[in-house]
Scaffold this active site. Structure first.
Site, mmCIF file in Angstrom:
data_model
loop_
_atom_site.group_PDB
_atom_site.id
_atom_site.type_symbol
_atom_site.label_atom_id
_atom_site.label_comp_id
_atom_site.label_asym_id
_atom_site.label_seq_id
_atom_site.Cartn_x
_atom_site.Cartn_y
_atom_site.Cartn_z
ATOM 1 N N CYS A 133 42.903 32.836 78.778
ATOM 2 C CA CYS A 133 42.600 33.787 79.856
ATOM 3 C C CYS A 133 41.596 33.239 80.857
ATOM 4 O O CYS A 133 41.766 33.382 82.069
ATOM 5 C CB CYS A 133 42.111 35.108 79.268
ATOM 6 S SG CYS A 133 40.791 34.933 78.036
ATOM 7 N N HIS A 246 36.923 39.315 82.970
ATOM 8 C CA HIS A 246 36.129 38.095 82.829
ATOM 9 C C HIS A 246 35.594 37.677 84.200
ATOM 10 O O HIS A 246 36.294 37.767 85.214
ATOM 11 C CB HIS A 246 36.990 36.944 82.292
ATOM 12 C CG HIS A 246 37.337 37.059 80.843
ATOM 13 N ND1 HIS A 246 36.841 38.038 80.013
ATOM 14 C CD2 HIS A 246 38.165 36.294 80.069
ATOM 15 C CE1 HIS A 246 37.337 37.868 78.787
ATOM 16 N NE2 HIS A 246 38.133 36.821 78.804
#
Length: 340
Positions: A133, A246
């Site tokens: 990711c 994130h």
């Protein structure tokens, strides 16, 4: 010509990423003939909603993939190593979200905005790997800069949400925060230290070189996706008390001169990127902005004053969507339109 409709399986359907993969398929215009949901024996028999209907979850076995054209896996590395070859042998193409196949030289590692041509390599093993990711959002942001000016070195520090660890980690942040504000004791179960009101510079296992597994994924995967082993990459990955989204502080040294203004123009026209950059009005990407959408947000774009060809930027994305489920569904869409 009418596009062929395909049968798709989601493996690990009852997990957080599996749930999001189902949602992404529902939101997309994927040419779907039928959807099958698979998970472990303990989850078999559950029913999940898809386009207004209940779909029963099947137990995953080696013989589960007859008649399936594409299987999207999000069930962990061990499950992928065991079942992905069986799925490929049955004739379907696997898009795998685990780390099991990412660095296999016969398995393409794909971010559709960056290296869609690599999908063609799926014929070697019948498997395509979804990157980590944190790597995905970084290379989406850096790709237009790399294509224009080359990249000599990347220094990245990540600030990663607990959802990247899974539902138990989300629960641990919620329960730990509640306990602290009520002056109650709480024992950590997922992380080695308290995550509530804290930051942990530790994601994945520590390696012999002092880096963690997550950090080395960013090093190795970036080079493979950009197809350039000359790029020097160093990373520090940090778990922060954020549920979803994130964030990354990215410093890049280009091979050729590139101004911040030129980089901004490239990013404003790059697929999958949204520039959010008006610091005079306190406008910049935040995790709460990235959560729930598929774009990679870029801001705080500026020249690095310490080196000649340096740029700094702040990169944010939803780790469950673009960092996992959306990227996998985008790969499946390209498979459907261009290869199957």
């Amino acid at each position: 010509m009418t596009q062929k409709k395909l049968n798709v399986a989601v493996v690990g359907a009852t997990g957080a990423v599996g749930n999001q993969m189902i949602a992404c398929l529902e939101e997309s215009d994927f040419p779907l003939n039928g959807l099958r949901l698979m998970a472990s024996a303990r989850s078999a028999g559950r029913r999940l909603r898809f386009k207004g209907n209940d779909v029963e979850v099947e137990e995953l076995t080696e013989s589960s993939f007859k008649g399936v054209d594409i299987a999207i896996f999000s069930a962990g590395g061990g499950t992928s190593r065991r079942f992905a070859p069986a799925a490929a042998k049955s004739g379907c193409v696997v898009v795998d979200n685990s780390s099991a196949w990412r660095m296999d030289p016969d398995v393409p590692l794909v971010v559709p905005e960056v290296n869609p041509h690599a999908i063609a390599g799926y014929t070697k093993k019948g498997i395509i790997a979804n990157p980590n990711c944190s790597t995905i959002q970084m290379v989406v942001a850096l790709n237009p800069i790399y294509r224009k000016a080359g990249i000599k070195r990347i220094v990245v520090a990540t600030y990663q949400a607990v959802s990247g660890t899974g539902k138990k980690a989300v629960d641990e942040l919620f329960d730990g925060t509640r306990a602290m504000i009520n002056f109650l004791d709480y024992k950590e179960k997922v992380y080695p230290h308290r995550i509530a009101f804290n930051c942990l510079p530790h994601i994945d296992k520590f390696q012999e070189n002092g880096y963690t597994g997550e950090e080395m994924k960013m090093v190795n995967e970036t080079r493979k996706i950009l197809e350039d082993d000359r790029i020097a990459v160093t990373a520090t990955t940090v778990r922060v008390p954020v549920f979803y989204g994130h964030s990354e502080a990215v410093n890049v040294e280009t091979r050729d001169p590139l101004s911040a203004e030129a980089a901004r123009a490239l990013l404003e026209n790059a697929p999958g990127v949204k520039v959010v950059d008006d610091p005079a009005n306190d406008v910049y990407p935040m995790a709460i902005d990235g959560a729930g959408q598929d774009m990679t947000l870029v801001g705080r774009l500026r020249k690095d004053i310490s080196i000649e060809n340096g740029l700094d930027m702040w990169v944010v994305a939803d780790n469950i969507r673009k960092g996992a489920a959306t990227n996998a569904v985008q790969i499946a869409q390209l498979l459907a339109s261009d290869y199957l």
